[in-house]
Design a protein around this motif. Structure first.
Motif, PDB file in Angstrom:
ATOM      1  N   ILE A  49      87.800  16.910 -42.223  1.00 47.33           N
ATOM      2  CA  ILE A  49      86.719  17.849 -41.863  1.00 47.33           C
ATOM      3  C   ILE A  49      87.218  18.719 -40.706  1.00 47.33           C
ATOM      4  O   ILE A  49      87.829  18.212 -39.760  1.00 47.33           O
ATOM      5  N   THR A  50      86.942  20.021 -40.798  1.00 46.36           N
ATOM      6  CA  THR A  50      87.465  20.940 -39.781  1.00 46.36           C
ATOM      7  C   THR A  50      86.493  21.079 -38.602  1.00 46.36           C
ATOM      8  O   THR A  50      85.302  21.328 -38.788  1.00 46.36           O
ATOM      9  N   ILE A  51      87.033  20.912 -37.422  1.00 47.10           N
ATOM     10  CA  ILE A  51      86.266  21.114 -36.189  1.00 47.10           C
ATOM     11  C   ILE A  51      86.953  22.250 -35.432  1.00 47.10           C
ATOM     12  O   ILE A  51      88.163  22.183 -35.184  1.00 47.10           O
ATOM     13  N   LYS A  52      86.187  23.278 -35.073  1.00 49.22           N
ATOM     14  CA  LYS A  52      86.770  24.375 -34.295  1.00 49.22           C
ATOM     15  C   LYS A  52      86.644  24.038 -32.813  1.00 49.22           C
ATOM     16  O   LYS A  52      85.548  23.746 -32.334  1.00 49.22           O
ATOM     17  N   VAL A  53      87.746  24.103 -32.117  1.00 48.15           N
ATOM     18  CA  VAL A  53      87.765  23.759 -30.694  1.00 48.15           C
ATOM     19  C   VAL A  53      88.073  25.028 -29.894  1.00 48.15           C
ATOM     20  O   VAL A  53      89.092  25.683 -30.141  1.00 48.15           O
ATOM     21  N   ARG A  83      90.285  17.626 -38.771  1.00 43.54           N
ATOM     22  CA  ARG A  83      91.302  18.634 -38.512  1.00 43.54           C
ATOM     23  C   ARG A  83      90.757  19.525 -37.401  1.00 43.54           C
ATOM     24  O   ARG A  83      89.630  20.022 -37.508  1.00 43.54           O
ATOM     25  N   PHE A  84      91.526  19.733 -36.356  1.00 43.55           N
ATOM     26  CA  PHE A  84      91.060  20.526 -35.217  1.00 43.55           C
ATOM     27  C   PHE A  84      91.775  21.873 -35.194  1.00 43.55           C
ATOM     28  O   PHE A  84      93.006  21.919 -35.201  1.00 43.55           O
ATOM     29  N   GLU A  85      90.978  22.939 -35.185  1.00 38.97           N
ATOM     30  CA  GLU A  85      91.543  24.284 -35.065  1.00 38.97           C
ATOM     31  C   GLU A  85      91.278  24.746 -33.636  1.00 38.97           C
ATOM     32  O   GLU A  85      90.118  24.991 -33.266  1.00 38.97           O
ATOM     33  N   ILE A  86      92.328  24.843 -32.892  1.00 38.98           N
ATOM     34  CA  ILE A  86      92.198  24.979 -31.436  1.00 38.98           C
ATOM     35  C   ILE A  86      92.605  26.381 -30.978  1.00 38.98           C
ATOM     36  O   ILE A  86      93.674  26.875 -31.340  1.00 38.98           O
ATOM     37  N   THR A  87      91.757  26.953 -30.157  1.00 41.46           N
ATOM     38  CA  THR A  87      92.091  28.257 -29.566  1.00 41.46           C
ATOM     39  C   THR A  87      91.516  28.332 -28.149  1.00 41.46           C
ATOM     40  O   THR A  87      90.836  27.408 -27.703  1.00 41.46           O
ATOM     41  N   LEU A 101      96.483   9.823 -29.095  1.00 40.11           N
ATOM     42  CA  LEU A 101      97.801  10.459 -28.961  1.00 40.11           C
ATOM     43  C   LEU A 101      97.812  11.860 -29.568  1.00 40.11           C
ATOM     44  O   LEU A 101      98.740  12.242 -30.285  1.00 40.11           O
ATOM     45  N   SER A 102      96.760  12.593 -29.285  1.00 38.19           N
ATOM     46  CA  SER A 102      96.636  13.931 -29.838  1.00 38.19           C
ATOM     47  C   SER A 102      96.794  14.953 -28.716  1.00 38.19           C
ATOM     48  O   SER A 102      96.128  14.868 -27.683  1.00 38.19           O
ATOM     49  N   LEU A 103      97.688  15.903 -28.932  1.00 35.51           N
ATOM     50  CA  LEU A 103      97.961  16.909 -27.898  1.00 35.51           C
ATOM     51  C   LEU A 103      98.368  18.215 -28.571  1.00 35.51           C
ATOM     52  O   LEU A 103      99.313  18.237 -29.364  1.00 35.51           O
ATOM     53  N   MET A 104      97.615  19.281 -28.263  1.00 34.32           N
ATOM     54  CA  MET A 104      97.959  20.581 -28.844  1.00 34.32           C
ATOM     55  C   MET A 104      97.520  21.693 -27.899  1.00 34.32           C
ATOM     56  O   MET A 104      96.406  21.663 -27.374  1.00 34.32           O
ATOM     57  N   LYS A 113      96.731  23.920 -34.913  1.00 32.99           N
ATOM     58  CA  LYS A 113      96.049  22.844 -35.660  1.00 32.99           C
ATOM     59  C   LYS A 113      96.649  21.479 -35.347  1.00 32.99           C
ATOM     60  O   LYS A 113      97.861  21.336 -35.204  1.00 32.99           O
ATOM     61  N   THR A 114      95.775  20.511 -35.280  1.00 36.71           N
ATOM     62  CA  THR A 114      96.207  19.122 -35.198  1.00 36.71           C
ATOM     63  C   THR A 114      95.138  18.286 -35.898  1.00 36.71           C
ATOM     64  O   THR A 114      94.101  18.817 -36.284  1.00 36.71           O
TER      65      THR A 114
END
Lengths: 147, 107
Positions: A49-53, A83-87, A101-104, A113-114
């Motif tokens: 599932i996509t989460i916008k960050v 799934r994280f869409e990061i901006t 252990l997630s880093l982006m 994305k991560t």
């Protein structure tokens, strides 16, 4: 020391070649193994599932697929891949969930994305891992993983 | 530019029967070391190639920690081999070793 036959006094070719090959083999194994694992964990599952960050000084905003927004906290379900869409809206930040252990990096004008699957219910820290200004140390959010 | 001429190295090494037997022993020992490592590295590739059924979710956290521990073991083994070899060389060629006193003097 060396004679015309190429033999060295007191040398041990077997040991020397074994030493060189063993070190090369181990380093080769480490490289291949790391490459395989990296390839495996970088692949985002189709069911995620996509989460916008969105990062901005100095808080996090999370947007779910149904349009629901959360500020400073994120609610996820256990056993589900996300799934994280990061901006970012201003400067460079970095989205970090230490337990998973997630880093982006969150970079303005770019979507990185991560992903991860939350496997244990509980409350976990989300933090900025890139110095982003005066209140960088307070740029935190809470991840709630619900059963 | 350094060019390693392997054929030249092996040419003089296999001149004597003793060198030949040493080379064979080296190859056998290397096979013993490299064989299991090669097979071990193939297992994950084969595993992922044949796992084409239902979607299998990867637990990144566990995979990353497992990889970390595996690499730590490799680092420790490499360190042990290198340090052990250095200690062996230093001990073998120490000044007090009687066998090494045959080195011709510069004078």
């Amino acid at each position: 020391m060396s004679s015309h036959t190429g033999e060295h006094k007191g040398s041990h070719y077997t040991l020397e070649w074994l030493y060189v090959a063993a070190v090369i083999a181990l380093l080769g194994y480490a490289s291949v193994d790391a490459w395989i694992v990296e390839k495996k964990i970088d692949e985002i599952p189709a069911s995620a599932i996509t989460i916008k960050v969105v990062a901005q000084q100095w808080f996090w905003t999370f947007e779910h697929p149904d349009g629901k927004k959360e500020v400073g906290e994120l609610h996820l379900k256990v056993g589900q891949a996300y799934r994280f869409e990061i901006t970012s809206k201003d400067v460079i930040h970095s989205f970090n969930v230490p337990f998973y252990l997630s880093l982006m990096d969150a970079v303005p004008g770019r979507i990185n994305k991560t992903w991860f699957m939350a496997d244990a219910p509980g409350e976990f820290l989300i933090q900025c891992r890139e110095y982003c200004g005066l209140l960088h140390y307070q740029m935190r959010a809470t991840l709630y993983v619900e059963a | 530019m350094i060019v390693i001429n392997l054929s030249r190295i092996f040419k003089y090494r296999i001149k004597s029967p003793k060198s030949r037997s040493r080379l064979l022993i080296s190859i056998k020992l290397l096979s013993l070391v490299l064989g299991p490592l090669f097979i071990g590295s193939l297992i994950p590739i084969l595993d992922s190639a044949f796992a084409q059924g239902a979607e299998d979710l990867v637990n990144r956290r566990i995979e990353i920690w497992n990889e970390f521990y595996r690499l730590m073991i490799v680092a420790l083994v490499v360190g042990t081999i290198v340090q052990g070899f250095i200690i062996y060389i230093v001990f073998k060629f120490r000044e007090k070793t009687v066998k090494q006193k045959e080195v011709p003097s510069q004078q």
